[in-house]
Every structure is written in C-alpha cells, then in structure tokens.
Scaffold this motif. Structure first.
Motif, short mmCIF file in Angstrom:
data_model
loop_
_atom_site.label_atom_id
_atom_site.label_comp_id
_atom_site.label_asym_id
_atom_site.label_seq_id
_atom_site.Cartn_x
_atom_site.Cartn_y
_atom_site.Cartn_z
N LEU A 172 0.83 -1.20 0.00
CA LEU A 172 0.00 0.00 0.00
C LEU A 172 0.86 1.25 0.00
O LEU A 172 0.58 2.22 -0.72
CB LEU A 172 -0.92 0.00 1.23
CG LEU A 172 -1.73 1.29 1.43
CD1 LEU A 172 -2.67 1.54 0.25
CD2 LEU A 172 -2.51 1.24 2.74
N VAL A 191 -7.09 0.09 -2.21
CA VAL A 191 -7.64 -0.99 -1.38
C VAL A 191 -9.04 -1.30 -1.89
O VAL A 191 -9.58 -0.59 -2.73
CB VAL A 191 -7.67 -0.62 0.12
CG1 VAL A 191 -6.26 -0.37 0.64
CG2 VAL A 191 -8.54 0.61 0.36
N ASN A 192 -9.63 -2.39 -1.36
CA ASN A 192 -10.92 -2.86 -1.88
C ASN A 192 -10.84 -2.98 -3.40
O ASN A 192 -11.66 -2.44 -4.15
CB ASN A 192 -12.05 -1.93 -1.46
CG ASN A 192 -12.21 -1.86 0.05
OD1 ASN A 192 -12.25 -2.90 0.72
ND2 ASN A 192 -12.26 -0.66 0.60
N ARG A 264 -3.98 -8.95 -2.83
CA ARG A 264 -4.80 -8.06 -2.02
C ARG A 264 -6.28 -8.42 -2.16
O ARG A 264 -7.02 -8.50 -1.17
CB ARG A 264 -4.57 -6.60 -2.40
CG ARG A 264 -5.37 -5.63 -1.53
CD ARG A 264 -5.04 -4.18 -1.83
NE ARG A 264 -3.67 -3.85 -1.50
CZ ARG A 264 -3.20 -3.62 -0.28
NH1 ARG A 264 -4.03 -3.72 0.76
NH2 ARG A 264 -1.94 -3.32 -0.08
N GLU A 268 -8.58 -9.64 0.90
CA GLU A 268 -9.79 -8.87 1.24
C GLU A 268 -11.05 -9.73 1.16
O GLU A 268 -11.99 -9.55 1.94
CB GLU A 268 -9.90 -7.66 0.31
CG GLU A 268 -8.84 -6.59 0.58
CD GLU A 268 -8.86 -5.45 -0.41
OE1 GLU A 268 -8.26 -4.40 -0.11
OE2 GLU A 268 -9.47 -5.60 -1.50
N ASN A 274 -10.96 -4.33 3.91
CA ASN A 274 -9.60 -3.84 3.73
C ASN A 274 -8.76 -4.08 4.99
O ASN A 274 -9.18 -3.76 6.10
CB ASN A 274 -9.64 -2.34 3.42
CG ASN A 274 -8.26 -1.70 3.49
OD1 ASN A 274 -7.27 -2.32 3.10
ND2 ASN A 274 -8.19 -0.49 4.00
N SER A 276 -5.40 -2.99 5.19
CA SER A 276 -4.20 -2.15 5.13
C SER A 276 -4.51 -0.70 5.49
O SER A 276 -5.59 -0.19 5.15
CB SER A 276 -3.58 -2.20 3.73
OG SER A 276 -3.17 -3.51 3.40
N TRP A 277 -3.56 -0.05 6.11
CA TRP A 277 -3.71 1.36 6.47
C TRP A 277 -2.36 2.06 6.40
O TRP A 277 -1.31 1.45 6.51
CB TRP A 277 -4.31 1.48 7.87
CG TRP A 277 -3.40 1.03 8.99
CD1 TRP A 277 -2.61 1.80 9.78
CD2 TRP A 277 -3.20 -0.32 9.44
NE1 TRP A 277 -1.92 1.04 10.69
CE2 TRP A 277 -2.27 -0.26 10.51
CE3 TRP A 277 -3.71 -1.57 9.05
CZ2 TRP A 277 -1.84 -1.40 11.19
CZ3 TRP A 277 -3.28 -2.70 9.72
CH2 TRP A 277 -2.37 -2.62 10.79
N ALA A 322 -7.86 1.03 7.69
CA ALA A 322 -8.33 -0.34 7.46
C ALA A 322 -9.62 -0.59 8.23
O ALA A 322 -10.03 0.19 9.08
CB ALA A 322 -7.26 -1.34 7.89
#
Length: 463
Positions: A172, A191-192, A264, A268, A274, A276-277, A322
C-alpha cells in the motif's frame, strides 16, 4: 465444523468411485494417487518405488488450479526439485491453491487430510514435512504452528516472512506514493480492489511514471519505501550499484506483478474488508530505513525536483484506514505466533514480491517466541519471485534433513553450503542448475511488523 468436513472428505475419497474421488496408477518408477475434495480442491501424492517413509506436503503439490480453457498440466508439480526429491526416496504431494484461497489454517487442514489418504494407501508416513514457496511458504509456517503433531519440519522460499498484514501495508505504501505523486486522478483503487479494473490502471500509472525523469524519480521513491528489489527481472544482469536508471527500469518491469493486486483482492475476500492502512506512516522515515536516499535524491536532482516538496505532499495527503474487523480476521489466519517446535529452513533471495528485509521479520517473530534456534536462513543471489535455483533449494532441504537426523544444525557458512551444493549436483540424476548461494551482507530494517504481539491492537486509527 472442521471435524465434520474432515470426515466428509475421508468418506468421499475412500468410498466414491475412482473416477470422482481417487485414482491409483503405477508408473515405471513412481506411484501416484489423486482425487478431489467435496469443494472441488484437487489433491495428489507421488511416491517412488523405494519410498523411504518421509512425506513432503506442499500447498502447490497438485499443480495449478484449473482454469477454463486451459488443460490441466501433466508435469510433476515442483519441477526438477520434485524429481530430485523422488529420486532420493521422498514422497511428495499436496493440493491446489483454490478454492482454499488465503485461508491458511484451512489449507493446513487439507494437507493433513491428504496425509490421511497417503496413510490409507501406502501406510502412515514415518516423517511428514511442510514445503512450499510463495503462498505455500505462508502455509509452511502456519503448519508448523498449528499442527506440531503432524509436521516434523519445514522448507520454504519466496514469501510471507512478515505475514500478510505487514506485507500488504508495505505494498500500500508503494502504490500510495506512486499515485499521489504521479497522478492522483488515476482510476486506481489502492484498497478494496477489483483485479480486472485496477490492474490496467496500475499498469498505465507505472508506464506514465517510467516515461519521464520526474516520474522515474517518484517511482524510485515508491520502490524505496517498500524496499523493492533493485534486481528483479530474471534473465537480466544485475545493475551496477550506482546505475540508478537501470535500477528504476528493473522496478518498473516488475512493479505491477510485485504489487500483487490479486493477492490483495484474495485477502480482502476472506477478511471481508480492507486490511491495510497508512494513517500512521512517515514516508520520510521509510526512505531513511531503506538506505536508498542517495539513489532517490540523485534521481530527483536529475529531474529538477525537490525531494522535500514531495515528502511534504505525502505528509499532507489524505490517508487510508483499514477495517478493524478485517485486520482481526487476518491476524490469526495469515500472521504468525512463532510458536513452533520443529526446525525450518528458509532459502530466499531479494524478491520484488517479498523484499529481503521481510524475511528477517519472521526471525524476529521467532526470537520473541524463544524459538529462533529452530530457524536457519540461507540466501540465493538471483532476481525475481522465486529467484533461487533448484540446487539452492536442495541445499536447504539437505540442511533440514541433517538437522532432523542429527539434532544439531550443520555449518551454514557460504563455503560449507557451496560444498554441499557441489556434492548434491555431482550425485543428482537430474540437472538442478547452478548454485547461487551467497552472503548478502547488511540488510535494511523492515518497514513493517505485525505478528501475535500486535494482535488486537489495530483500532482504525486516523490522523
């Protein structure tokens, strides 16, 4: 639920007709059993005529998952390494990756179920080992944690040392830097993700970055924060240490594959959100950790850009949080406790999918658990995902077997390992390639960690 599923599989594979459940055939030198679980998972096991009683189980031991319009391969999964293992008396088997996906505990259970098929056909194995690369390396680690009663040791390569939470945070960070600095309007979801939508968008973004000095400098920064391998394209020569343009070209060639949008998406899917952050990320710190500031600074100067300005832009940019529930689900499924009882060997390289420093995170997890004495890592000097030769992996396997047989680790110095490689190559009936084992020297500190010590700590922090 899992116990019910296990008995259902056993009943299906032992009582249903051979055409749908289990077939047995005898080749000139090997015996094969194969079948299909209720959910469509294919499995297979191969034993040599003179089986020594040891069974190796691999997530990818039945080959690649079936795809519409693509014939199922008849080649032995694992290629020449498996041929060598069979020649040494070992049985080898496993499943396919789908539909189990990224549910690694479930993958471990299915390997255990397969072992029951082997036991029913050929007798209970004297020793069962977990082996595998890439996604299969995650499964090796989970197998040793979850089923110490079954798995006596493990051999792995090319994946998963930091666990999926940290791995996907690293990725990410890379795509966040690239999109924010090269084209914030690019139709790329970080993400997503949807693979069919976002892979073309990422491909176009990388091409745009590669086409200008400014974009190339920013691509170098994106690669640096993930510690992306500077030699990543198989079949090419390693760039010189100060040939920054060649290093950027290497990253550009591998960036889309290594960013692993399909991974990913798969994670997911099983995490229901999601995982990840980057709300807590200091991108200047990640650049310092990478040791690549001279490279990035030189390319910024060449492009007429100020690195400080771009770092300030990243500091101001809106961040991504996330889903705490998704993170929690992922933690136990795809990260580690380090609580193992059996020895494990990691044969690895500086891989664009899993940078070198990620491998060291697993050693840190084991050290925190007091089990790092059970771990040995040896390094191959090759590019790309899975950039070790079959001979390099065979050396790792020999190291593991000697540890199991003797109770002590052998010499893992590079000269000693090369001597083992020469001995294996001389006696092998198949060509395992050349050994590339070497000492990589000092490696940078990994940008992210996430293991049992962090479980339950993510609360969806925002800046």
């Amino acid at each position: 639920m899992r116990r019910i599923f296990w008995f259902a599989v056993l009943a299906t594979t032992t009582t249903a007709p051979a055409s749908t459940a289990q077939s047995v055939q005898t080749a000139a030198a090997n015996r094969t059993i194969s079948g299909q679980l209720e959910d469509g998972t294919r499995w297979q096991a191969i034993a040599p005529a003179q089986w020594n009683g040891s069974l190796l189980l691999d997530l990818d031991g039945a080959g690649k998952p079936a795809r519409p319009g693509v014939p199922t391969s008849t080649e032995i999964p694992g290629g020449v390494l498996t041929e060598w293992l069979l020649s040494q008396g070992y049985a080898y088997g496993g499943i396919v990756r789908e539909p189990v996906g990224y549910d690694f505990p479930e993958a471990v259970q299915r390997l255990v179920d397969l072992r029951a098929q082997v036991a029913a056909t050929w007798g209970v194995p004297k020793r069962t080992l977990a082996v595998g690369g890439s996604r299969g390396a995650f499964v090796v680690r989970k197998a040793l944690e979850l089923r110490p009663d079954i798995f006596a040791g493990g051999l792995m390569w090319s994946g998963g040392g930091a666990g999926e939470v940290a791995v996907l945070r690293n990725k990410l960070n890379a795509v966040f830097v690239l999109k924010t600095l090269v084209d914030p309007a690019a139709p790329l979801h970080l993400v997503n993700v949807e693979v069919t939508r976002d892979t073309p968008a990422l491909t176009a973004l990388v091409a745009k970055a590669r086409s200008s000095p400014a974009g190339r400098a920013r691509l170098a920064l994106a690669g640096a924060v993930e510690q992306f391998a500077l030699w990543s394209v198989p079949g090419t020569a390693a760039p010189a240490a100060t040939d920054y343009e060649a290093q950027v070209d290497q990253m550009a060639e591998s960036f889309v594959f290594a960013t692993a949008l399909p991974v990913r998406a798969g994670v997911e899917k099983v995490a229901y959100g999601n995982v990840s952050w980057n709300t807590d990320v200091d991108y200047g710190r990640l650049l310092r950790l990478s040791g690549r500031r001279p490279m990035v600074a030189a390319l910024y100067e060449k492009a007429g850009l100020r690195l400080a300005d771009d770092l300030a832009t990243l500091a101001r940019a809106p961040r991504i949080a996330a889903d705490p529930n998704a993170v929690a689900r992922t933690e136990t499924m795809m990260t580690y406790t380090g609580r193992i009882r059996a020895p494990v060997v990691n044969v690895d390289n500086d891989d664009p999918v899993d940078p070198a420093s990620d491998k060291l995170v697993y050693r840190d997890t084991l050290r925190a658990a007091g089990t790092d004495h059970l771990f040995r890592m040896i390094w191959a000097n090759g590019p790309g995902h899975g950039g070790q030769t079959a001979l390099d992996r065979a050396v790792g396997f020999r190291l593991l077997i000697d540890r199991l047989d003797s109770g002590i680790w052998g010499d893992t110095s590079v000269p000693a390992l090369r001597a083992v490689a020469a001995d294996i190559a001389t006696q092998s009936p198949v060509n395992l390639g050349a050994s590339t084992l070497f000492e990589p020297g000092n490696l940078p500190t990994a940008p992210n960690h996430w293991d049992v010590r962090h479980w339950g700590r993510y609360r969806g922090e925002r800046r």
